[in-house]
Design a protein around this motif. Structure first.
Motif, PDB file in Angstrom:
ATOM      1  N   ILE A   1      11.618  53.824 -36.419  1.00 40.89           N
ATOM      2  CA  ILE A   1      11.735  53.920 -37.877  1.00 40.89           C
ATOM      3  C   ILE A   1      10.966  55.139 -38.386  1.00 40.89           C
ATOM      4  CG2 ILE A   1      11.144  52.795 -40.059  1.00 40.89           C
ATOM      5  CD1 ILE A   1      11.844  50.107 -38.658  1.00 40.89           C
ATOM      6  N   GLY A   2       9.786  55.397 -37.832  1.00 38.65           N
ATOM      7  CA  GLY A   2       9.005  56.561 -38.241  1.00 38.65           C
ATOM      8  C   GLY A   2       9.757  57.857 -38.028  1.00 38.65           C
ATOM      9  N   ARG A   3      10.337  58.019 -36.870  1.00 41.06           N
ATOM     10  CA  ARG A   3      11.096  59.242 -36.567  1.00 41.06           C
ATOM     11  C   ARG A   3      12.278  59.399 -37.523  1.00 41.06           C
ATOM     12  NH1 ARG A   3      11.019  62.766 -32.532  1.00 41.06           N
ATOM     13  NH2 ARG A   3      12.845  64.082 -32.351  1.00 41.06           N
ATOM     14  N   GLU A   4      13.001  58.311 -37.770  1.00 38.77           N
ATOM     15  CA  GLU A   4      14.147  58.393 -38.675  1.00 38.77           C
ATOM     16  C   GLU A   4      13.715  58.795 -40.086  1.00 38.77           C
ATOM     17  OE1 GLU A   4      17.760  55.809 -40.656  1.00 38.77           O
ATOM     18  OE2 GLU A   4      16.634  54.887 -39.017  1.00 38.77           O
ATOM     19  N   MET A   5      12.595  58.272 -40.569  1.00 35.08           N
ATOM     20  CA  MET A   5      12.146  58.593 -41.925  1.00 35.08           C
ATOM     21  C   MET A   5      11.740  60.068 -42.037  1.00 35.08           C
ATOM     22  SD  MET A   5      12.706  55.782 -43.498  1.00 35.08           S
ATOM     23  CE  MET A   5      14.020  55.460 -42.300  1.00 35.08           C
ATOM     24  N   VAL A   6      11.143  60.617 -40.966  1.00 34.50           N
ATOM     25  CA  VAL A   6      10.800  62.042 -40.962  1.00 34.50           C
ATOM     26  C   VAL A   6      12.078  62.877 -40.856  1.00 34.50           C
ATOM     27  CG1 VAL A   6       9.587  63.877 -39.713  1.00 34.50           C
ATOM     28  CG2 VAL A   6       8.459  61.670 -40.098  1.00 34.50           C
ATOM     29  N   GLU A   7      13.004  62.478 -39.991  1.00 35.90           N
ATOM     30  CA  GLU A   7      14.275  63.207 -39.865  1.00 35.90           C
ATOM     31  C   GLU A   7      15.034  63.234 -41.187  1.00 35.90           C
ATOM     32  OE1 GLU A   7      16.202  61.163 -36.628  1.00 35.90           O
ATOM     33  OE2 GLU A   7      15.183  62.396 -35.112  1.00 35.90           O
ATOM     34  N   ARG A   8      15.006  62.127 -41.931  1.00 38.37           N
ATOM     35  CA  ARG A   8      15.714  62.044 -43.217  1.00 38.37           C
ATOM     36  C   ARG A   8      14.929  62.693 -44.358  1.00 38.37           C
ATOM     37  NH1 ARG A   8      17.487  56.142 -44.498  1.00 38.37           N
ATOM     38  NH2 ARG A   8      18.300  57.270 -46.283  1.00 38.37           N
ATOM     39  N   ARG A   9      13.731  63.207 -44.061  1.00 34.17           N
ATOM     40  CA  ARG A   9      12.860  63.866 -45.036  1.00 34.17           C
ATOM     41  C   ARG A   9      12.369  62.910 -46.125  1.00 34.17           C
ATOM     42  NH1 ARG A   9      12.768  69.391 -44.139  1.00 34.17           N
ATOM     43  NH2 ARG A   9      11.853  69.796 -46.164  1.00 34.17           N
ATOM     44  N   LEU A  10      12.357  61.613 -45.830  1.00 31.29           N
ATOM     45  CA  LEU A  10      11.757  60.660 -46.750  1.00 31.29           C
ATOM     46  C   LEU A  10      10.242  60.664 -46.589  1.00 31.29           C
ATOM     47  CD1 LEU A  10      14.305  57.715 -46.524  1.00 31.29           C
ATOM     48  CD2 LEU A  10      13.896  59.243 -48.470  1.00 31.29           C
ATOM     49  N   ALA A  11       9.775  61.114 -45.436  1.00 31.01           N
ATOM     50  CA  ALA A  11       8.346  61.282 -45.178  1.00 31.01           C
ATOM     51  C   ALA A  11       8.143  62.605 -44.456  1.00 31.01           C
ATOM     52  CB  ALA A  11       7.812  60.143 -44.317  1.00 31.01           C
ATOM     53  N   ALA A  12       7.036  63.251 -44.746  1.00 29.60           N
ATOM     54  CA  ALA A  12       6.698  64.495 -44.045  1.00 29.60           C
ATOM     55  C   ALA A  12       6.110  64.199 -42.671  1.00 29.60           C
ATOM     56  CB  ALA A  12       5.710  65.312 -44.868  1.00 29.60           C
ATOM     57  N   CYS A  13       5.477  63.033 -42.554  1.00 30.37           N
ATOM     58  CA  CYS A  13       4.728  62.698 -41.350  1.00 30.37           C
ATOM     59  C   CYS A  13       4.536  61.192 -41.288  1.00 30.37           C
ATOM     60  CB  CYS A  13       3.368  63.395 -41.440  1.00 30.37           C
ATOM     61  SG  CYS A  13       2.172  62.955 -40.186  1.00 30.37           S
ATOM     62  N   VAL A  14       4.397  60.682 -40.086  1.00 29.72           N
ATOM     63  CA  VAL A  14       3.957  59.292 -39.904  1.00 29.72           C
ATOM     64  C   VAL A  14       2.901  59.282 -38.814  1.00 29.72           C
ATOM     65  CG1 VAL A  14       5.850  58.729 -38.320  1.00 29.72           C
ATOM     66  CG2 VAL A  14       4.623  56.899 -39.467  1.00 29.72           C
ATOM     67  N   ASN A  15       1.797  58.637 -39.089  1.00 31.89           N
ATOM     68  CA  ASN A  15       0.760  58.420 -38.072  1.00 31.89           C
ATOM     69  C   ASN A  15       0.891  56.989 -37.595  1.00 31.89           C
ATOM     70  OD1 ASN A  15      -1.221  60.181 -40.287  1.00 31.89           O
ATOM     71  ND2 ASN A  15      -0.710  61.002 -38.305  1.00 31.89           N
ATOM     72  N   ILE A  16       1.188  56.828 -36.324  1.00 31.23           N
ATOM     73  CA  ILE A  16       1.235  55.491 -35.734  1.00 31.23           C
ATOM     74  C   ILE A  16      -0.161  55.248 -35.186  1.00 31.23           C
ATOM     75  CG2 ILE A  16       2.312  54.026 -33.995  1.00 31.23           C
ATOM     76  CD1 ILE A  16       4.867  55.796 -34.452  1.00 31.23           C
ATOM     77  N   LEU A  17      -0.878  54.370 -35.857  1.00 31.18           N
ATOM     78  CA  LEU A  17      -2.307  54.218 -35.620  1.00 31.18           C
ATOM     79  C   LEU A  17      -2.638  53.446 -34.368  1.00 31.18           C
ATOM     80  CD1 LEU A  17      -3.349  53.452 -39.288  1.00 31.18           C
ATOM     81  CD2 LEU A  17      -3.327  55.663 -38.110  1.00 31.18           C
ATOM     82  N   GLY A  18      -1.782  52.553 -33.975  1.00 37.89           N
ATOM     83  CA  GLY A  18      -2.053  51.777 -32.782  1.00 37.89           C
ATOM     84  C   GLY A  18      -2.096  50.289 -33.060  1.00 37.89           C
ATOM     85  N   ASP A  19      -2.458  49.577 -32.021  1.00 40.01           N
ATOM     86  CA  ASP A  19      -2.467  48.117 -32.087  1.00 40.01           C
ATOM     87  C   ASP A  19      -3.443  47.601 -33.142  1.00 40.01           C
ATOM     88  OD1 ASP A  19      -0.699  48.016 -29.954  1.00 40.01           O
ATOM     89  OD2 ASP A  19      -2.301  47.862 -28.466  1.00 40.01           O
ATOM     90  N   CYS A  20      -3.028  46.565 -33.815  1.00 39.08           N
ATOM     91  CA  CYS A  20      -3.921  45.822 -34.689  1.00 39.08           C
ATOM     92  C   CYS A  20      -3.615  44.344 -34.477  1.00 39.08           C
ATOM     93  CB  CYS A  20      -3.768  46.227 -36.155  1.00 39.08           C
ATOM     94  SG  CYS A  20      -2.174  45.875 -36.897  1.00 39.08           S
ATOM     95  N   HIS A  21      -4.588  43.519 -34.742  1.00 38.94           N
ATOM     96  CA  HIS A  21      -4.384  42.082 -34.608  1.00 38.94           C
ATOM     97  C   HIS A  21      -4.403  41.493 -36.013  1.00 38.94           C
ATOM     98  CE1 HIS A  21      -4.221  38.310 -32.457  1.00 38.94           C
ATOM     99  NE2 HIS A  21      -5.048  37.831 -33.368  1.00 38.94           N
ATOM    100  N   SER A  22      -3.350  40.814 -36.378  1.00 40.51           N
ATOM    101  CA  SER A  22      -3.210  40.264 -37.724  1.00 40.51           C
ATOM    102  C   SER A  22      -3.351  38.748 -37.707  1.00 40.51           C
ATOM    103  CB  SER A  22      -1.845  40.639 -38.302  1.00 40.51           C
ATOM    104  OG  SER A  22      -1.718  42.047 -38.384  1.00 40.51           O
ATOM    105  N   ILE A  23      -4.032  38.244 -38.714  1.00 36.70           N
ATOM    106  CA  ILE A  23      -4.154  36.808 -38.952  1.00 36.70           C
ATOM    107  C   ILE A  23      -3.639  36.583 -40.367  1.00 36.70           C
ATOM    108  CG2 ILE A  23      -5.733  34.836 -39.102  1.00 36.70           C
ATOM    109  CD1 ILE A  23      -7.669  36.537 -37.314  1.00 36.70           C
TER     110      ILE A  23
END
Length: 110
Positions: free
Chosen positions: A25-47
């Motif tokens: 999804i990040g790559r597609e949003m940058v390709e479509r120019r809806l975002a200039a960049c996406v930082n994929i931060l890494g694993d998180c644990h959600s509760i």
């Protein structure tokens, strides 16, 4: 000297079920120019509470950088492609930033 400006850009925070989904999804949003960049931060644990139960999950957090103008179409496009019924998508205003960074974001999104 670095010039700081009142910002015209935002960060869009999103949590995904997997790194693959975040990258796709990040790559597609940058390709479509809806975002200039996406930082994929890494694993998180959600509760979290879901349908009356306390749940836990390993997820992948990401931050998209875009203009105010592109924030709503970006959030809508992510939600359309996201695997969750209720994806966590939060638009965070950037109070101020450098002139050059803002110019780069505005040039590459929207």
């Amino acid at each position: 000297m670095t010039t700081i400006l009142k910002s015209e850009i935002v960060s869009v925070y999103v949590v995904f079920a997997s790194e693959e989904e975040a990258r796709r999804i990040g790559r597609e949003m940058v390709e479509r120019r809806l975002a200039a960049c996406v930082n994929i931060l890494g694993d998180c644990h959600s509760i979290y509470r879901w349908q009356g139960e306390i749940e836990e999950a390993d997820e992948m957090a990401a931050i998209f950088k875009t203009s105010w103008e592109s924030a709503e179409p970006l959030a809508a496009a992510i939600a359309e492609r996201h695997g969750y019924d209720v994806p966590a998508i939060a638009i965070w205003p950037i109070a101020a930033t450098t002139r050059d960074y803002q110019a780069w974001i505005l040039k590459n999104s929207g």
